[in-house]
Scaffold this motif. Structure first.
Motif, PDB file in Angstrom:
ATOM      1  N   HIS A 174      60.644 -23.368  -7.722  1.00 45.21           N
ATOM      2  CA  HIS A 174      59.976 -24.409  -8.559  1.00 45.21           C
ATOM      3  C   HIS A 174      59.416 -25.617  -7.839  1.00 45.21           C
ATOM      4  CE1 HIS A 174      62.536 -22.421 -12.075  1.00 45.21           C
ATOM      5  NE2 HIS A 174      61.076 -22.228 -12.076  1.00 45.21           N
ATOM      6  N   ASP A 175      59.695 -25.691  -6.829  1.00 42.50           N
ATOM      7  CA  ASP A 175      59.171 -27.035  -5.964  1.00 42.50           C
ATOM      8  C   ASP A 175      57.769 -26.840  -5.755  1.00 42.50           C
ATOM      9  OD1 ASP A 175      61.386 -28.425  -6.129  1.00 42.50           O
ATOM     10  OD2 ASP A 175      61.935 -28.456  -4.201  1.00 42.50           O
ATOM     11  N   ASN A 176      57.207 -25.498  -5.342  1.00 41.47           N
ATOM     12  CA  ASN A 176      55.978 -25.279  -4.932  1.00 41.47           C
ATOM     13  C   ASN A 176      55.153 -24.780  -6.031  1.00 41.47           C
ATOM     14  OD1 ASN A 176      57.157 -23.065  -4.843  1.00 41.47           O
ATOM     15  ND2 ASN A 176      56.488 -22.462  -2.574  1.00 41.47           N
TER      16      ASN A 176
ATOM     17  N   GLU B 239      71.136 -23.978  -7.570  1.00 37.69           N
ATOM     18  CA  GLU B 239      70.036 -24.968  -7.802  1.00 37.69           C
ATOM     19  C   GLU B 239      69.051 -25.050  -6.513  1.00 37.69           C
ATOM     20  OE1 GLU B 239      72.289 -28.712  -7.823  1.00 37.69           O
ATOM     21  OE2 GLU B 239      72.722 -28.454  -9.845  1.00 37.69           O
ATOM     22  N   CYS B 240      69.606 -24.734  -5.399  1.00 38.56           N
ATOM     23  CA  CYS B 240      68.815 -24.291  -4.289  1.00 38.56           C
ATOM     24  C   CYS B 240      67.687 -23.379  -4.592  1.00 38.56           C
ATOM     25  CB  CYS B 240      69.529 -23.978  -3.130  1.00 38.56           C
ATOM     26  SG  CYS B 240      68.885 -23.963  -1.352  1.00 38.56           S
TER      27      CYS B 240
ATOM     28  N   ASN C 147      66.793 -22.269  -7.419  1.00 35.24           N
ATOM     29  CA  ASN C 147      65.777 -22.821  -8.442  1.00 35.24           C
ATOM     30  C   ASN C 147      64.642 -23.751  -7.830  1.00 35.24           C
ATOM     31  OD1 ASN C 147      64.954 -23.411 -11.263  1.00 35.24           O
ATOM     32  ND2 ASN C 147      65.810 -25.545 -10.754  1.00 35.24           N
ATOM     33  N   ASN C 148      65.176 -24.658  -6.827  1.00 40.82           N
ATOM     34  CA  ASN C 148      64.257 -25.450  -5.930  1.00 40.82           C
ATOM     35  C   ASN C 148      63.261 -24.423  -5.214  1.00 40.82           C
ATOM     36  OD1 ASN C 148      65.378 -27.691  -7.213  1.00 40.82           O
ATOM     37  ND2 ASN C 148      66.607 -27.976  -5.562  1.00 40.82           N
TER      38      ASN C 148
END
Length: 171
Positions: A116-118, A109-110, A112-113
């Motif tokens: 995908h977060d930016n 998940e980290c 993925n973040n």
């Protein structure tokens, strides 16, 4: 060896690089490819639920001794999957996602973040890079088109598709 205990298939993987030959880098934009390869690898080795939790809520009630054995096996397999993740990412990403006590799912998940977060910012940057890539910066046309293809691939990983003036998509 205890009777009826079978060797889990994930334990037989000696070198994850034989199955996932690419190293996930922060700047290369290959997260979607890496993620897909990783999931494909996890399915036949019966550990996909260590990165993507099962939605199956049908858990049976068992004795505490059986639960202890299952927890120990789960922890062992989770550590193996976590090793696979760490073994297929760059040192830079390892520095970002490695946290003591993390489970494989938390590391997954980290990552993925991170990718995908930016998305919006990366899309703007890559669109600018694509638009400003010039042929005279490359030794030949083949290298130029390869760079455009790489940028288009990275853009497709963050969302927008790159189109030429006549509407053909670079995918």
């Amino acid at each position: 060896m205890a009777d009826n205990q079978k060797l889990h298939p994930a334990v037989t993987v000696n070198n994850i690089r034989n199955f996932i030959p690419l190293t996930l880098e922060l700047k290369d934009g290959k997260y979607e490819s890496w993620s897909e390869l990783f999931q494909i690898h996890c399915r036949p080795f019966a550990v996909i639920d260590h990165i993507i939790p099962s939605t199956d809520s049908s858990s049976s009630t068992t004795s505490s001794d059986t639960n202890t054995v299952k927890d120990a096996n789960w922890d062992r397999l989770d550590a193996i999957v976590l090793q696979w993740i760490y073994g297929t990412i760059s040192a830079e990403l390892l520095g970002i996602v490695h946290v003591s006590g993390f489970s494989a799912q938390e590391a997954w998940e980290c990552l993925n973040n991170v990718f995908h977060d930016n998305r919006h910012t990366r899309a703007i940057h890559l669109t600018h890079k694509f638009t400003n890539t010039r042929l005279d910066d490359f030794p030949d046309v083949s290298a130029y088109f390869q760079e455009l293809k790489n940028i288009a691939d990275q853009l497709s990983n963050v969302g927008p598709k790159v189109e030429d003036d006549v509407g053909h998509r670079f995918e």
